[in-house]
Motif scaffolding. Structure first.
Motif, PDB file in Angstrom:
ATOM      1  N   GLN B 106     -26.249  11.507 -26.494  1.00  0.00           N
ATOM      2  CA  GLN B 106     -26.120  12.509 -27.553  1.00  0.00           C
ATOM      3  C   GLN B 106     -25.654  13.840 -26.956  1.00  0.00           C
ATOM      4  O   GLN B 106     -26.047  14.210 -25.857  1.00  0.00           O
ATOM      5  CB  GLN B 106     -27.464  12.703 -28.260  1.00  0.00           C
ATOM      6  N   ASN B 107     -24.827  14.541 -27.727  1.00  0.00           N
ATOM      7  CA  ASN B 107     -24.248  15.780 -27.225  1.00  0.00           C
ATOM      8  C   ASN B 107     -25.188  16.964 -27.401  1.00  0.00           C
ATOM      9  O   ASN B 107     -26.096  16.938 -28.231  1.00  0.00           O
ATOM     10  CB  ASN B 107     -22.940  16.059 -27.955  1.00  0.00           C
ATOM     11  N   MET B 111     -21.966  21.609 -28.383  1.00  0.00           N
ATOM     12  CA  MET B 111     -20.978  20.688 -27.800  1.00  0.00           C
ATOM     13  C   MET B 111     -19.555  21.199 -27.911  1.00  0.00           C
ATOM     14  O   MET B 111     -18.703  20.869 -27.092  1.00  0.00           O
ATOM     15  CB  MET B 111     -21.101  19.305 -28.439  1.00  0.00           C
ATOM     16  N   ALA B 191     -14.597  27.936 -39.735  1.00  0.00           N
ATOM     17  CA  ALA B 191     -14.052  26.936 -38.822  1.00  0.00           C
ATOM     18  C   ALA B 191     -12.541  27.102 -38.706  1.00  0.00           C
ATOM     19  O   ALA B 191     -11.949  26.807 -37.673  1.00  0.00           O
ATOM     20  CB  ALA B 191     -14.400  25.537 -39.301  1.00  0.00           C
ATOM     21  N   LYS B 196     -12.407  29.085 -31.194  1.00  0.00           N
ATOM     22  CA  LYS B 196     -13.235  28.087 -30.521  1.00  0.00           C
ATOM     23  C   LYS B 196     -14.695  28.510 -30.539  1.00  0.00           C
ATOM     24  O   LYS B 196     -15.219  28.972 -29.523  1.00  0.00           O
ATOM     25  CB  LYS B 196     -12.782  27.939 -29.065  1.00  0.00           C
ATOM     26  N   ARG B 244     -31.595  12.702 -36.203  1.00  0.00           N
ATOM     27  CA  ARG B 244     -30.186  13.000 -35.961  1.00  0.00           C
ATOM     28  C   ARG B 244     -29.312  12.059 -36.777  1.00  0.00           C
ATOM     29  O   ARG B 244     -29.479  10.850 -36.733  1.00  0.00           O
ATOM     30  CB  ARG B 244     -29.931  12.789 -34.470  1.00  0.00           C
ATOM     31  N   SER B 246     -25.245  10.949 -37.758  1.00  0.00           N
ATOM     32  CA  SER B 246     -23.862  11.010 -37.287  1.00  0.00           C
ATOM     33  C   SER B 246     -22.932  10.794 -38.464  1.00  0.00           C
ATOM     34  O   SER B 246     -22.816   9.686 -38.986  1.00  0.00           O
ATOM     35  CB  SER B 246     -23.635   9.927 -36.226  1.00  0.00           C
ATOM     36  N   LEU B 247     -22.291  11.872 -38.913  1.00  0.00           N
ATOM     37  CA  LEU B 247     -21.377  11.785 -40.055  1.00  0.00           C
ATOM     38  C   LEU B 247     -19.977  12.211 -39.623  1.00  0.00           C
ATOM     39  O   LEU B 247     -19.793  12.731 -38.529  1.00  0.00           O
ATOM     40  CB  LEU B 247     -21.865  12.713 -41.184  1.00  0.00           C
ATOM     41  N   LYS B 248     -19.019  11.978 -40.502  1.00  0.00           N
ATOM     42  CA  LYS B 248     -17.687  12.515 -40.255  1.00  0.00           C
ATOM     43  C   LYS B 248     -17.712  14.014 -40.558  1.00  0.00           C
ATOM     44  O   LYS B 248     -18.387  14.424 -41.509  1.00  0.00           O
ATOM     45  CB  LYS B 248     -16.665  11.868 -41.196  1.00  0.00           C
ATOM     46  N   PRO B 249     -16.955  14.806 -39.831  1.00  0.00           N
ATOM     47  CA  PRO B 249     -16.922  16.241 -40.133  1.00  0.00           C
ATOM     48  C   PRO B 249     -16.611  16.510 -41.607  1.00  0.00           C
ATOM     49  O   PRO B 249     -17.204  17.402 -42.218  1.00  0.00           O
ATOM     50  CB  PRO B 249     -15.803  16.774 -39.235  1.00  0.00           C
ATOM     51  N   SER B 250     -15.731  15.700 -42.193  1.00  0.00           N
ATOM     52  CA  SER B 250     -15.346  15.931 -43.592  1.00  0.00           C
ATOM     53  C   SER B 250     -16.500  15.667 -44.553  1.00  0.00           C
ATOM     54  O   SER B 250     -16.536  16.217 -45.647  1.00  0.00           O
ATOM     55  CB  SER B 250     -14.156  15.050 -43.963  1.00  0.00           C
ATOM     56  N   LEU B 253     -18.559  18.611 -45.895  1.00  0.00           N
ATOM     57  CA  LEU B 253     -18.043  19.417 -47.009  1.00  0.00           C
ATOM     58  C   LEU B 253     -18.763  19.096 -48.304  1.00  0.00           C
ATOM     59  O   LEU B 253     -18.840  19.924 -49.209  1.00  0.00           O
ATOM     60  CB  LEU B 253     -16.542  19.155 -47.187  1.00  0.00           C
ATOM     61  N   THR B 271     -18.221  18.887 -36.113  1.00  0.00           N
ATOM     62  CA  THR B 271     -18.525  17.707 -35.303  1.00  0.00           C
ATOM     63  C   THR B 271     -19.082  16.572 -36.159  1.00  0.00           C
ATOM     64  O   THR B 271     -18.832  15.410 -35.875  1.00  0.00           O
ATOM     65  CB  THR B 271     -19.564  18.002 -34.202  1.00  0.00           C
ATOM     66  N   GLY B 272     -19.886  16.916 -37.199  1.00  0.00           N
ATOM     67  CA  GLY B 272     -20.456  15.877 -38.047  1.00  0.00           C
ATOM     68  C   GLY B 272     -21.887  15.502 -37.714  1.00  0.00           C
ATOM     69  O   GLY B 272     -22.476  14.664 -38.382  1.00  0.00           O
ATOM     70  N   THR B 273     -22.457  16.102 -36.671  1.00  0.00           N
ATOM     71  CA  THR B 273     -23.872  15.847 -36.387  1.00  0.00           C
ATOM     72  C   THR B 273     -24.728  16.630 -37.383  1.00  0.00           C
ATOM     73  O   THR B 273     -24.445  17.788 -37.667  1.00  0.00           O
ATOM     74  CB  THR B 273     -24.226  16.267 -34.947  1.00  0.00           C
TER      75      THR B 273
END
Ligand code: FAD
Lengths: 507, 315
Positions: B106-107, B111, B191, B196, B244, B246-250, B253, B271-273
């Protein structure tokens, strides 16, 4: 790439020899061959070729190595067609070799054991740019630079930028885990692949990785990237897209010696600066480039360092100044900053056409690729010049200095008696010297057939046994790209695959 | 020319050899770090012998941006050594060991600024199911020599080999690091404007941004943020719920919080976390990936003696 056909290392000759001996008829496969008939039915007649001229082209990539004769050449247009090819390969017990643009430098795409060639040429569509996830789905035959051009209006680019980016494919980049000048700060291909659709050697289709933050399971996408076509054929790739930096500064530092340039690079990194790119060129290559494109490099300098920083305007101004100062402290005789976009583009054009410039000097070249710890750059370079001198071969150095990735370029005329042997002997010493300095066999070109014989400089038998296990989990019979990466004896199934070419089929 | 007498990656460290002896070649065996992520991937079989990985920094070359460390070393200790030379790594610092961080994969919270664990492991050494010391990858920052065993080991929960030592890529600690918080900003708009951010977190109402770099850049970005909301300096990131996702960044939204039991969550935008009180509904590998997973396990650990009870299929 203008280069005369060269004979290859002894082991490779044996391999190719065995492959072709197992055939017999040195002519085209006829349309009556049942494999070809089935392939044509699955794809279309015009997308399955078996004529000698086409197959002769496929024998080589951009390396000096030459493979055996290939089996049929297939140009699939869809995942389903790749699957059909894979199933037929299984049915007829043939190997397959994936092929992108054929710019590989380690012989990765050359045919061994009469494999079916699966060319990505017609799978060249950018399928989707997904800004919400900051990725693009592309087919494997998409040319690297075409993706970046496509993304430009959106303010993004694809970060890995091999010097061959005008021709090489994303599928090839994935298979070789390719790098480029700007991978110093942004990471090589592996850092930019989030998911892959893959046709496994079994013919099954799967997606490795995923768009979510931390995909479930083993990192099989990570294992696939850099596997040089030996784990299957990738049919779709989701790559990250990187926002273009708002500002960039490009510096050209001149030095009297390569040693000074190399030490500057090491000092920049030691000072905690990670530039976007740090490329070094020695005097010979600089002169060749100047004669070729006139990029504005000083031809009287012993070496030049091309340094680039990108990011926010104020910060990179500081970094650029510090890089200039570090250079001067290490003997830079001149520090010049590109004042215009045109000047910057020209400096990069010089770097990226370096290999084209070589054609002006001698008909043949052999480009090596090793990595050494940055602090050893100067010492190993000194050894490289000495080795080349001793073998009476001309060497030029142009390399990704920021990550210690050397690219000694041996320039020669293959028609000269004994020259090629000298080139191979010098190459072997260069590779050995790099590893002895704590370095590795390859930074970005891969092992292919080129460096199989050197794998034991780095790895023990147990280490290679475990690499073979990874391979076998994907491909128990070593159908995909047989005869590559692991040395003979560490992937016995490969040998079996090479031998299993039916005697009545032209290999 | 002095050719190396033995392969570059051959191991002469007696500590690693002793560890290999301890792992042995028979019987169920597992490795424990600091047990901060002990239950990820399922509960350990009761009959497994539990041992610890060796500790200590083996070599640290700040000018190479690499550190070779035995993985029983706590991440905090590892980072303290790096910090003395102005560096850090991508490994998350949450009380665990280097080996635990690699095995779980895991990051870190930041990250975006520190990099991902998966790309930070340059070389890995582990003890195989047969009790042998295996090395994969290489000591340099760039390397494509052979099949990529380090990638396979990151996130493997020690089911393919028991991790012993790693070469980790290090990075300079930026000149300035600040956390900012706003109660009226649109995190997705940010974003797109901040080049960065090292972290960008959102709990459905408030937004936290970590900015790092040259002081002058951070000041400029802080000023630019004023256009998207009222930001003030914060102590650090918010407290994170335990589970925790884990999803897609989108997918972030569309988050409303209704997905989570308490309605409370912290999402890492870009990241989606997501951290929430309730665990993520089970994810499933597709059939072919599942088959590959089983084959990989069978190749690396035929008797199934390494970390029995754990699997990467449900993590
Ligand atoms: C002038 C020149 C400069 C270069 N500069 C760089 C550089 O800066 N950095 C760098 O890293 N490399 C460089 N290269 C090497 C080469 O361009 C890269 O390795 C490139 O990624 C290869 O892409 P390709 O499409 O030509 O692949 P090919 O050469 O066709 O194939 C390479 C390997 O990929 C496999 N493969 C291809 N497509 C697929 C697929 N769809 N699925 C599975 N496997 C596949 C092949 O089997 C083969 O093993 C350079 C080469 C040249 C000639």
């Amino acid at each position: 790439m203008a280069r005369s056909a060269l004979k290859s290392l002894q082991s490779l000759k044996d391999l190719a020899g065995r492959a072709s001996r197992s055939g017999g008829r040195p002519a085209d496969e006829t349309a009556s061959d049942p494999l070809i008939g089935e392939l044509r039915a699955a794809l279309s007649p015009d997308r399955v070729r078996s004529d000698g001229a086409q197959k002769a082209l496929m024998k080589k990539d951009a390396s000096v190595f030459e493979g055996g004769v290939s089996g049929p050449l297939c140009y699939p247009e869809s995942t389903a067609e790749v699957q059909a090819i894979m199933k037929l390969a299984e049915k007829y017990d043939r190997g397959v070799v994936p092929r992108g643009a054929g710019t590989g430098l380690a012989g990765g795409a050359i045919p061994l054991g009469a494999p079916i060639v699966i060319a990505a040429t017609k799978m060249n569509h950018i399928l989707e740019v997904d800004l919400d996830n900051r990725i693009a789905w592309v087919e494997p035959g998409v040319i690297n630079l075409d993706l970046t051009k496509h993304l430009a209006p959106m303010g993004f680019h694809f970060a890995p930028d091999p010097s061959s980016q005008q021709v090489c494919t994303i599928g090839g980049n994935v298979a070789n885990n390719s790098g480029g000048p700007h991978c110093l700060a942004y990471g090589v291909t592996n850092a930019h692949v989030v998911a892959l659709e893959v046709v496994l050697p079994s013919g099954e289709v799967t997606v490795l990785g995923g768009l979510d933050a931390e995909p479930l399971g083993y990192d099989l996408r990570g294992a696939f990237v850099g596997s040089e076509g030996t784990l299957g054929f990738t049919t779709k790739v989701a790559v990250t897209i990187t926002p273009n930096a708002p500002d960039v500064r490009t510096l050209l530092l001149s030095f009297d010696t390569v040693r000074d340039a190399a030490n500057t690079v090491s000092a920049i990194i030691a000072a905690g600066i990670v530039p976007a790119a740090l490329e070094v060129m020695d005097q010979r290559i600089t002169q060749a480039v100047e004669a070729y494109v006139g990029a504005g490099y000083p031809t009287d300098a012993g070496a030049v360092l091309l340094a680039e920083v990108d990011g926010l305007a104020d910060g990179i101004k500081i970094d650029a100044e510090r890089i200039g100062d570090i250079g001067r402290q290490h003997g830079a005789t001149n520090v010049r900053q590109a004042e215009t976009d045109h000047e910057r583009a020209l400096l990069w054009k010089g770097r990226k056409t370096a290999f084209g410039a070589i054609a002006q000097i001698a008909p043949d070249y052999y480009l090596h690729d090793t990595v050494v710890p940055r602090s050893k750059l100067a010492d190993v370079l000194e050894q490289i010049y000495e080795i080349a001198d001793r073998h009476d071969v001309l060497v030029m150095n142009v390399f990704h200095a920021g990550d210690g990735n050397l690219h000694p370029l041996l320039v020669f005329d293959g028609r000269e008696e004994g020259k090629l042997d000298a080139v191979h002997a010098a190459g072997a010493e260069i590779v050995t010297a790099s590893v002895a300095a704590g370095g590795v066999l390859s930074g970005e070109h891969g092992i292919g057939v080129e460096k199989q014989a050197y794998m034991d400089l780095m790895f023990t038998d147990d280490d290679m046994d475990h690499q073979a296990r990874l391979r076998r989990a994907f491909d128990p019979v070593c159908r995909a790209n047989p005869g590559k990466v692991l040395p003979m004896g560490h992937s016995c199934a490969d040998i079996a695959a090479l031998r299993s070419v039916p005697a009545d089929v032209w290999g | 020319m002095d050719a190396p007498k033995q392969p570059l990656l051959a191991v002469d460290d007696p500590v690693l050899h002793a560890f290999a002896e301890e792992v042995g070649a028979e019987g169920p065996v597992a490795i424990e770090g600091n047990r901060t992520r002990w239950h990820v991937g399922g509960d350990l079989a009761a009959d497994a012998r539990v041992i610890k990985a060796p500790t200590g920094m083996v070599a640290y070359a700040p000018e190479e941006m690499t550190a070779q460390v035995r993985v029983g070393t706590p991440v905090a200790e590892f980072h303290a050594a790096l910090a003395e030379k102005g560096q850090r790594s991508a490994l998350p610092e949450r009380g665990g060991t280097v080996g635990g961080a690699i095995a779980v994969g895991q990051n870190a919270l930041s990250m975006l600024g520190r990099g991902r664990v998966r790309t930070s492991v340059l070389q890995i050494r582990y003890i195989s199911s047969e009790g042998r010391i295996i090395s994969g990858g290489g000591p340099t920052v760039k390397n494509v020599t052979g099949f990529d065993l380090p990638r396979l080991m990151v996130g493997s929960l020690g089911t393919l080999g028991l991790l012993a030592e790693a070469v980790i890529r290090t990075n300079p600690i930026p000149e300035v690091s600040v956390w900012l918080r706003s109660d009226d900003a649109d995190p997705f708009g940010i974003a797109a404007t901040v080049l960065k951010p090292s972290a960008l977190l959102w709990d459905g109402t408030a937004t936290w941004v970590e900015l790092e770099g040259h002081g002058i850049d951070v000041a400029a970005e802080t000023a630019a943020l004023a256009a998207s909301g009222t930001f003030r300096e914060a102590e650090g990131p918010p407290a994170l719920p335990a589970q925790r996702w884990s999803l897609k960044p989108s997918e972030l939204l569309k988050l409303t919080g209704a997905e989570f039991e308490t309605g409370e969550f912290v999402a890492s935008v870009g990241t989606g976390t997501v951290w929430a009180a309730k665990p993520q509904p089970p994810r499933q590998l597709n059939r072919a990936a599942q088959l590959l997973t089983h084959r990989m396990k069978a190749e690396f650990d035929p008797p199934g003696r390494l970390n029995p009870g754990r699997t990467v299929e449900t993590a």
